[in-house]
Write an enzyme that holds these catalytic residues in place. Structure first.
Site, PDB file in Angstrom:
ATOM      1  N   SER A 142      -4.193 -11.253 -14.669  1.00 38.02           N
ATOM      2  CA  SER A 142      -5.367 -10.620 -14.057  1.00 38.02           C
ATOM      3  C   SER A 142      -6.059  -9.736 -15.088  1.00 38.02           C
ATOM      4  O   SER A 142      -5.400  -9.225 -16.005  1.00 38.02           O
ATOM      5  CB  SER A 142      -4.935  -9.745 -12.874  1.00 38.02           C
ATOM      6  N   TYR A 155       0.881  -2.868  -9.628  1.00 37.94           N
ATOM      7  CA  TYR A 155       0.380  -4.254  -9.761  1.00 37.94           C
ATOM      8  C   TYR A 155      -0.172  -4.478 -11.162  1.00 37.94           C
ATOM      9  O   TYR A 155       0.131  -5.474 -11.819  1.00 37.94           O
ATOM     10  CB  TYR A 155      -0.701  -4.507  -8.706  1.00 37.94           C
TER      11      TYR A 155
HETATM   12  N1  LIG Z   1      -7.873 -12.684  -5.702  1.00 32.16           N
HETATM   13  C1  LIG Z   1      -8.113 -11.939  -6.775  1.00 32.16           C
HETATM   14  O1  LIG Z   1      -9.055 -11.151  -6.822  1.00 32.16           O
HETATM   15  C2  LIG Z   1      -7.232 -12.069  -7.980  1.00 32.16           C
HETATM   16  C3  LIG Z   1      -7.680 -11.532  -9.204  1.00 32.16           C
HETATM   17  C4  LIG Z   1      -6.860 -11.628 -10.323  1.00 32.16           C
HETATM   18  C5  LIG Z   1      -5.622 -12.267 -10.228  1.00 32.16           C
HETATM   19  N2  LIG Z   1      -5.204 -12.763  -9.027  1.00 32.16           N
HETATM   20  C6  LIG Z   1      -3.894 -13.443  -8.996  1.00 32.16           C
HETATM   21  O2  LIG Z   1      -4.091 -14.773  -8.535  1.00 32.16           O
HETATM   22  C7  LIG Z   1      -2.883 -15.253  -7.951  1.00 32.16           C
HETATM   23  C8  LIG Z   1      -3.195 -15.896  -6.602  1.00 32.16           C
HETATM   24  O3  LIG Z   1      -3.600 -14.877  -5.698  1.00 32.16           O
HETATM   25  P1  LIG Z   1      -4.691 -15.087  -4.563  1.00 32.16           P
HETATM   26  O4  LIG Z   1      -5.682 -14.020  -4.756  1.00 32.16           O
HETATM   27  O5  LIG Z   1      -5.112 -16.504  -4.498  1.00 32.16           O
HETATM   28  O6  LIG Z   1      -3.815 -14.662  -3.278  1.00 32.16           O
HETATM   29  P2  LIG Z   1      -3.455 -15.431  -1.915  1.00 32.16           P
HETATM   30  O7  LIG Z   1      -2.689 -14.443  -1.123  1.00 32.16           O
HETATM   31  O8  LIG Z   1      -4.685 -16.035  -1.324  1.00 32.16           O
HETATM   32  O9  LIG Z   1      -2.493 -16.600  -2.412  1.00 32.16           O
HETATM   33  C9  LIG Z   1      -1.189 -16.330  -2.881  1.00 32.16           C
HETATM   34  C10 LIG Z   1      -0.259 -17.397  -2.317  1.00 32.16           C
HETATM   35  O10 LIG Z   1       1.056 -17.124  -2.855  1.00 32.16           O
HETATM   36  C11 LIG Z   1       1.999 -17.329  -1.821  1.00 32.16           C
HETATM   37  N3  LIG Z   1       3.215 -16.589  -2.089  1.00 32.16           N
HETATM   38  C12 LIG Z   1       3.402 -15.246  -1.961  1.00 32.16           C
HETATM   39  N4  LIG Z   1       4.668 -14.936  -2.260  1.00 32.16           N
HETATM   40  C13 LIG Z   1       5.298 -16.094  -2.590  1.00 32.16           C
HETATM   41  C14 LIG Z   1       6.619 -16.412  -2.985  1.00 32.16           C
HETATM   42  N5  LIG Z   1       7.555 -15.459  -3.082  1.00 32.16           N
HETATM   43  N6  LIG Z   1       6.931 -17.700  -3.249  1.00 32.16           N
HETATM   44  C15 LIG Z   1       5.981 -18.681  -3.138  1.00 32.16           C
HETATM   45  N7  LIG Z   1       4.711 -18.429  -2.746  1.00 32.16           N
HETATM   46  C16 LIG Z   1       4.376 -17.151  -2.481  1.00 32.16           C
HETATM   47  C17 LIG Z   1       1.291 -16.853  -0.553  1.00 32.16           C
HETATM   48  O11 LIG Z   1       1.900 -17.389   0.621  1.00 32.16           O
HETATM   49  C18 LIG Z   1      -0.141 -17.348  -0.783  1.00 32.16           C
HETATM   50  O12 LIG Z   1      -0.332 -18.632  -0.243  1.00 32.16           O
HETATM   51  C19 LIG Z   1      -1.948 -14.047  -7.884  1.00 32.16           C
HETATM   52  O13 LIG Z   1      -1.041 -14.102  -8.968  1.00 32.16           O
HETATM   53  C20 LIG Z   1      -2.887 -12.862  -8.017  1.00 32.16           C
HETATM   54  O14 LIG Z   1      -2.235 -11.727  -8.535  1.00 32.16           O
HETATM   55  C21 LIG Z   1      -5.975 -12.689  -7.909  1.00 32.16           C
END
Ligand SMILES: NC(=O)c1ccc[n+]([C@@H]2O[C@H](COP(=O)([O-])OP(=O)(O)OC[C@H]3O[C@@H](n4cnc5c(N)ncnc54)[C@H](O)[C@@H]3O)[C@@H](O)[C@H]2O)c1
Length: 253
Positions: A142, A155
Site C-alpha cells: 500500500s 496497518y
Molecule cells: N482498498 C484500498 O483502499 C487499499 C489500498 C491499498 C492497499 N490495499 C490492500 O489491498 C488488499 C485487498 O484489500 P481490499 O481493499 O480489496 O479489501 P476487501 O476487504 O474488499 O478484500 C479482502 C479480501 O480478503 C479476504 N480475507 C481476509 N482475511 C483473510 C484470510 N485470513 N485468509 C484469506 N482471505 C482473507 C476477505 O474475506 C476479503 O474477501 C489488502 O492487502 C489491502 O491492504 C487496499
C-alpha cells in the site's frame, strides 16, 4: 493472452482488489485458484470467471494458518501440475484511530493477515516454484507503507514490512528464477475495508480531502491494480524483481 496456461493463486480474491486481479488474470489465459476465507464471495467470483470463459476454482483457506496455505498450494499443483504465480492480496486493517487505542488482538490480526501470510506463502509455495523452474510472487502492499498518515499506524507498519520483505525475498530467490514484486495501491473506496481505512463512512468532505492529494484526480480501482499485477505476472516482466509499482495517481503526501 499474456498469462496463458500459468497456474496462479490469488488470495483474498472473493472481493475488492483481489477479485479484480483474479478476473483480469483469468481473462488473459491464467488458470486461477480463487482463495478466500469467505466461501460465498469466492464462489461468486469463480462463477463469474467461468461464465466469462475463463478457468478458475475456489479454495477456501485462511492465509494465517500454515496447514491451510499448504493445502492451497497443493491444490494448485494438483489441478494444474505446477505453480507459477502467487498474488498475496488478502489483507486487513484495524479501524482508523489513535494508535494507542488499537488492541493487542487487533495488532496481532493485522500482522497475521498482512505479514505472516507472506512468510507462510514463501514456506509452502517456494518449493513448488523451485520444482517448476521458477515463479513469481506479487505482494499487495500500500502507499500506506511508504507515506503513512496518522490513524492507521499499525496497518501502515505492516505494509512497510510487506515492501521490505518482498525486496529481500527477491534478492534471495533470484537464483531460483523466482521473482518477487509489490504493488502499492492508493485508496480504493469500492472495497470491503473502506470504512476501516477512513474511520467511518466516506462522506463528501472526506472524499474531497483525500482526492486533493492525488494529482491524477481520482481514486484507484481494482482494474488499475489488476493491470499492474498482470504485467508483473507475465513474461514481459521476466527481468523485473524487487520492485514496488505504485498505483497511486502520483499521490504526493
Ligand atoms: N482498498 C484500498 O483502499 C487499499 C489500498 C491499498 C492497499 N490495499 C490492500 O489491498 C488488499 C485487498 O484489500 P481490499 O481493499 O480489496 O479489501 P476487501 O476487504 O474488499 O478484500 C479482502 C479480501 O480478503 C479476504 N480475507 C481476509 N482475511 C483473510 C484470510 N485470513 N485468509 C484469506 N482471505 C482473507 C476477505 O474475506 C476479503 O474477501 C489488502 O492487502 C489491502 O491492504 C487496499
Amino acid at each position: 493472452m499474456r498469462v496463458q496456461h500459468k497456474s496462479i493463486i490469488v488470495t483474498g480474491a472473493g472481493n475488492g482488489i483481489g477479485e479484480g486481479i483474479a478476473k483480469r488474470l483469468a481473462a488473459e489465459g491464467g488458470k486461477v485458484i480463487v482463495n478466500d476465507v469467505n466461501a460465498v464471495g469466492g464462489q461468486r467470483v469463480v462463477a463469474e470467471i467461468i461464465a466469462a470463459g475463463g478457468t478458475a476454482a475456489f479454495f477456501q483457506a485462511d492465509v494465517t494458518k500454515s496447514a491451510d496455505v499448504k493445502a492451497l498450494v497443493d491444490e494448485a499443483v494438483r489441478l494444474h501440475g505446477r505453480l507459477d504465480v502467487v498474488v498475496n492480496n488478502a489483507g486487513w486493517t484495524h479501524r482508523n484511530r489513535p494508535m494507542l487505542e488499537v488492541s493487542e488482538d487487533e495488532f496481532d490480526k493485522v500482522y497475521a493477515i498482512n505479514v505472516k501470510s507472506i512468510y507462510l506463502s514463501a514456506i509452502h509455495a517456494v518449493p513448488a516454484m523451485r520444482q517448476g523452474g521458477g515463479g513469481s510472487f506479487i505482494n499487495i502492499a500500500s502507499t500506506a507503507g511508504l507515506r503513512p498518515r496518522p490513524g492507521l499506524t499499525w496497518y501502515n507498519g505492516s505494509k512497510g514490512a510487506v515492501i521490505t520483505t518482498s525486496k529481500s525475498m527477491a534478492a534471495e530467490l533470484g537464483p531460483d528464477n523466482i521473482r518477487v514484486n509489490c504493488i502499492n495501491p492508493v485508496f480504493n473506496p469500492d472495497t470491503g475495508l473502506v470504512a476501516e481505512f477512513a474511520g467511518g463512512p466516506v462522506d463528501e468532505a472526506r472524499r474531497a480531502k483525500f482526492l486533493a492529494t492525488i494529482p491524477l484526480g481520482r481514486f484507484s480501482t481494482a482494474l488499475d491494480v489488476a493491470n499492474a499485477a498482470l504485467y508483473l505476472a507475465s513474461d514481459e516482466a521476466a527481468f523485473i524483481s524487487g520492485v514496488c509499482i505504485e498505483v497511486d495517481g502520483a499521490r504526493c503526501v
